[in-house]
Design a protein around this motif. Structure first.
Motif, mmCIF file in Angstrom:
data_model
loop_
_atom_site.group_PDB
_atom_site.id
_atom_site.type_symbol
_atom_site.label_atom_id
_atom_site.label_comp_id
_atom_site.label_asym_id
_atom_site.label_seq_id
_atom_site.Cartn_x
_atom_site.Cartn_y
_atom_site.Cartn_z
ATOM 1 N N GLY A 167 7.138 4.686 1.610
ATOM 2 C CA GLY A 167 7.547 5.924 2.251
ATOM 3 C C GLY A 167 8.610 6.619 1.424
ATOM 4 N N LEU A 168 8.621 7.940 1.438
ATOM 5 C CA LEU A 168 9.597 8.729 0.687
ATOM 6 C C LEU A 168 10.419 9.577 1.660
ATOM 7 C CD1 LEU A 168 7.459 10.042 -2.334
ATOM 8 C CD2 LEU A 168 8.696 7.888 -2.116
ATOM 9 N N ASP A 169 11.715 9.481 1.505
ATOM 10 C CA ASP A 169 12.637 10.306 2.288
ATOM 11 C C ASP A 169 13.660 10.902 1.332
ATOM 12 O OD1 ASP A 169 11.855 9.755 5.203
ATOM 13 O OD2 ASP A 169 12.071 7.717 4.389
ATOM 14 N N THR A 170 14.389 11.893 1.789
ATOM 15 C CA THR A 170 15.411 12.543 0.979
ATOM 16 C C THR A 170 16.784 12.156 1.501
ATOM 17 O OG1 THR A 170 13.936 14.415 0.574
ATOM 18 C CG2 THR A 170 16.270 14.736 0.085
ATOM 19 N N GLY A 171 17.608 11.616 0.577
ATOM 20 C CA GLY A 171 18.948 11.227 0.964
ATOM 21 C C GLY A 171 19.871 12.419 1.124
ATOM 22 N N ALA A 172 21.096 12.153 1.551
ATOM 23 C CA ALA A 172 22.068 13.222 1.787
ATOM 24 C C ALA A 172 22.384 13.989 0.515
ATOM 25 C CB ALA A 172 23.346 12.627 2.391
ATOM 26 N N ASP A 173 22.292 13.321 -0.642
ATOM 27 C CA ASP A 173 22.588 13.990 -1.911
ATOM 28 C C ASP A 173 21.341 14.569 -2.570
ATOM 29 O OD1 ASP A 173 21.371 11.636 -2.504
ATOM 30 O OD2 ASP A 173 22.840 10.968 -3.998
ATOM 31 N N GLY A 174 20.213 14.554 -1.859
ATOM 32 C CA GLY A 174 18.987 15.129 -2.395
ATOM 33 C C GLY A 174 18.139 14.178 -3.208
ATOM 34 N N THR A 175 18.569 12.923 -3.381
ATOM 35 C CA THR A 175 17.775 11.959 -4.140
ATOM 36 C C THR A 175 16.687 11.364 -3.257
ATOM 37 O OG1 THR A 175 19.277 10.156 -3.568
ATOM 38 C CG2 THR A 175 19.727 11.369 -5.606
ATOM 39 N N LEU A 176 15.640 10.850 -3.905
ATOM 40 C CA LEU A 176 14.556 10.211 -3.172
ATOM 41 C C LEU A 176 14.979 8.827 -2.710
ATOM 42 C CD1 LEU A 176 11.365 11.050 -5.299
ATOM 43 C CD2 LEU A 176 11.972 11.967 -3.060
ATOM 44 N N VAL A 177 14.598 8.492 -1.494
ATOM 45 C CA VAL A 177 14.802 7.156 -0.956
ATOM 46 C C VAL A 177 13.419 6.548 -0.736
ATOM 47 C CG1 VAL A 177 15.739 5.791 0.933
ATOM 48 C CG2 VAL A 177 16.939 7.858 0.155
ATOM 49 N N VAL A 178 13.151 5.434 -1.426
ATOM 50 C CA VAL A 178 11.825 4.823 -1.415
ATOM 51 C C VAL A 178 11.890 3.506 -0.654
ATOM 52 C CG1 VAL A 178 9.908 3.997 -2.832
ATOM 53 C CG2 VAL A 178 11.351 5.880 -3.650
ATOM 54 N N THR A 179 11.016 3.327 0.324
ATOM 55 C CA THR A 179 10.970 2.096 1.110
ATOM 56 C C THR A 179 9.519 1.658 1.287
ATOM 57 O OG1 THR A 179 10.938 3.378 3.168
ATOM 58 C CG2 THR A 179 13.088 2.600 2.378
ATOM 59 N N ASP A 180 9.291 0.356 1.355
ATOM 60 C CA ASP A 180 7.953 -0.156 1.653
ATOM 61 C C ASP A 180 7.579 0.187 3.086
ATOM 62 O OD1 ASP A 180 7.733 -1.313 -0.870
ATOM 63 O OD2 ASP A 180 8.613 -3.212 -0.218
ATOM 64 N N VAL A 181 6.327 0.605 3.278
ATOM 65 C CA VAL A 181 5.827 0.887 4.628
ATOM 66 C C VAL A 181 4.464 0.222 4.773
ATOM 67 C CG1 VAL A 181 7.084 3.063 4.837
ATOM 68 C CG2 VAL A 181 4.741 3.072 3.952
ATOM 69 N N PRO A 182 4.052 -0.095 5.982
ATOM 70 C CA PRO A 182 2.733 -0.719 6.174
ATOM 71 C C PRO A 182 1.601 0.261 5.898
ATOM 72 C CG PRO A 182 3.753 -0.246 8.284
ATOM 73 C CD PRO A 182 4.803 0.022 7.245
ATOM 74 N N ALA A 183 0.423 -0.309 5.678
ATOM 75 C CA ALA A 183 -0.743 0.513 5.344
ATOM 76 C C ALA A 183 -1.231 1.350 6.507
ATOM 77 C CB ALA A 183 -1.872 -0.376 4.833
ATOM 78 N N ASP A 184 -0.723 1.084 7.707
ATOM 79 C CA ASP A 184 -1.098 1.899 8.861
ATOM 80 C C ASP A 184 0.071 2.732 9.371
ATOM 81 O OD1 ASP A 184 0.425 -0.158 9.834
ATOM 82 O OD2 ASP A 184 -0.946 -0.723 11.453
ATOM 83 N N ASP A 185 1.029 3.008 8.493
ATOM 84 C CA ASP A 185 2.141 3.874 8.859
ATOM 85 C C ASP A 185 1.596 5.234 9.307
ATOM 86 O OD1 ASP A 185 4.258 6.072 8.017
ATOM 87 O OD2 ASP A 185 5.379 4.199 8.197
ATOM 88 N N PRO A 186 2.162 5.828 10.358
ATOM 89 C CA PRO A 186 1.637 7.116 10.849
ATOM 90 C C PRO A 186 1.583 8.207 9.779
ATOM 91 C CG PRO A 186 3.169 6.180 12.438
ATOM 92 C CD PRO A 186 3.248 5.314 11.219
ATOM 93 N N ARG A 187 2.439 8.135 8.782
ATOM 94 C CA ARG A 187 2.452 9.169 7.754
ATOM 95 C C ARG A 187 1.194 9.176 6.895
ATOM 96 N NH1 ARG A 187 8.472 7.825 5.608
ATOM 97 N NH2 ARG A 187 7.789 5.777 6.374
ATOM 98 N N VAL A 188 0.475 8.052 6.842
ATOM 99 C CA VAL A 188 -0.709 7.969 5.977
ATOM 100 C C VAL A 188 -2.011 8.113 6.758
ATOM 101 C CG1 VAL A 188 0.581 6.495 4.413
ATOM 102 C CG2 VAL A 188 -0.948 5.437 6.066
ATOM 103 N N LEU A 189 -1.937 8.265 8.053
ATOM 104 C CA LEU A 189 -3.137 8.379 8.888
ATOM 105 C C LEU A 189 -3.534 9.844 9.026
ATOM 106 C CD1 LEU A 189 -2.291 5.728 11.628
ATOM 107 C CD2 LEU A 189 -3.487 5.414 9.427
ATOM 108 N N VAL A 190 -3.888 10.451 7.895
ATOM 109 C CA VAL A 190 -4.261 11.863 7.852
ATOM 110 C C VAL A 190 -5.517 12.022 6.995
ATOM 111 C CG1 VAL A 190 -1.912 12.706 8.183
ATOM 112 C CG2 VAL A 190 -2.729 12.229 5.861
ATOM 113 N N ARG A 191 -6.093 13.209 7.044
ATOM 114 C CA ARG A 191 -7.288 13.480 6.255
ATOM 115 C C ARG A 191 -6.921 13.598 4.773
ATOM 116 N NH1 ARG A 191 -10.909 18.692 7.568
ATOM 117 N NH2 ARG A 191 -9.076 19.708 6.665
ATOM 118 N N ILE A 192 -7.801 13.075 3.901
ATOM 119 C CA ILE A 192 -7.517 13.021 2.472
ATOM 120 C C ILE A 192 -8.372 14.032 1.718
ATOM 121 C CG2 ILE A 192 -7.356 11.528 0.442
ATOM 122 C CD1 ILE A 192 -5.587 10.734 2.814
ATOM 123 N N GLY A 193 -7.765 14.758 0.801
ATOM 124 C CA GLY A 193 -8.481 15.629 -0.122
ATOM 125 C C GLY A 193 -8.388 15.072 -1.534
#
Length: 208
Positions: A167-193
Motif C-alpha cells: 500500500g502507498l500513502d503520503t506522509g506529513a512531509d510528502g514522502t511515500l510511505v510503503v507498507t505490505d498489504v494483503p492481496a484482498d486489500d479493498p484498495r486492489v478490488l477494482v476493475r483493471i485496465g
C-alpha cells in the motif's frame, strides 16, 4: 463402315493399354508415389501456428492460474524534479502445475481510486517453477495526473491474481510511505485496465 469404326476403336484401346503398361513398368516395384509439388517460388509453406510465433496485441496476456511471491525490499526517494520515486524488489513463483511455460509472464498493477492499471510490459518467468526475482522502478508512484494517486501496487500473475501487494500513502512531509498489504486489500478490488503500450516514460524506458 461400321466394321471399319470398330477396328479403329479397338486399335486405339490397345495403344492406350500399351502406354499404361509402360508407365507402370517405369516405376520400380515398391516405390512410393510421387511427392506433392513444392509451393511456387515466393509462396511461403504452411507452418503450425504457435503462440510464441504469432504477434500478440498489447492487451493480450497469457496468464497462470496460481503463483506466490513477496515484495522483500523497497526504496523511496525523489527525482531531479522533486517528485517521489519508488523501487521495489522481490520474487514471484508460479505454483506447481500452473503451466507457467505457456504464460507470457507476470506484471505490476498500480491501483488508483476506483481503478487499476496493468504495466505496459509483461515480465517473463526465468526458469519456472523456480522463483523469479524482480527489481523494478515504478513509474509515477505518486500518480500520473490522470487517474489520481497510486494507492497500492501488486505483483500479479493474472488480472485478478495478486502474488504480493504494498500500500502507498503520503506522509506529513510528502514522502511515500510503503507498507505490505494483503492481496484482498479493498484498495486492489477494482476493475483493471491496461496501460497503453506506447506510453513510455522517456526518462525511464524500463519502468513498470
Amino acid at each position: 463402315m461400321a466394321s471399319s469404326g470398330r477396328t479403329r476403336l479397338a486399335a486405339a484401346g490397345a495403344a492406350a493399354l500399351v502406354l499404361l503398361g509402360l508407365a507402370v513398368a517405369a516405376r520400380p516395384a515398391g516405390a512410393e508415389p510421387p511427392a506433392e509439388m513444392e509451393p511456387p517460388t515466393g509462396v511461403p509453406p504452411r507452418t503450425p501456428i504457435a503462440s510464441t510465433t504469432v504477434p500478440r496485441p498489447p492487451t493480450a496476456w497469457a496468464q497462470v492460474s496460481c503463483a506466490t511471491g513477496a515484495v522483500t525490499a523497497h526504496e523511496v526517494g525523489r527525482d531531479e524534479l522533486g517528485l517521489p520515486t519508488l523501487r521495489i524488489r522481490g520474487w514471484i513463483q508460479p505454483c506447481a502445475g500452473a503451466q507457467a511455460e505457456r504464460s507470457d509472464g507476470f506484471a505490476v498493477i498500480r491501483y488508483f481510486p476506483g481503478s487499476g492499471m496493468r504495466s505496459r510490459h509483461i515480465e517473463p518467468y526465468i526458469a519456472p517453477p523456480a522463483p523469479t526475482g524482480f527489481d523494478f522502478r515504478v513509474d509515477a508512484p505518486a500518480g500520473d495526473g490522470i487517474h489520481g494517486p497510486v494507492r497500492a501496487l501488486c505483483v500479479a500473475y493474472s488480472f485478478d491474481g495478486r502474488a504480493a501487494c504494498v500500500g502507498l500513502d503520503t506522509g506529513a512531509d510528502g514522502t511515500l510511505v510503503v507498507t505490505d498489504v494483503p492481496a484482498d486489500d479493498p484498495r486492489v478490488l477494482v476493475r483493471i485496465g491496461v496501460e497503453h503500450v506506447y506510453a513510455t516514460n522517456p526518462t525511464c524506458g524500463t519502468c513498470v
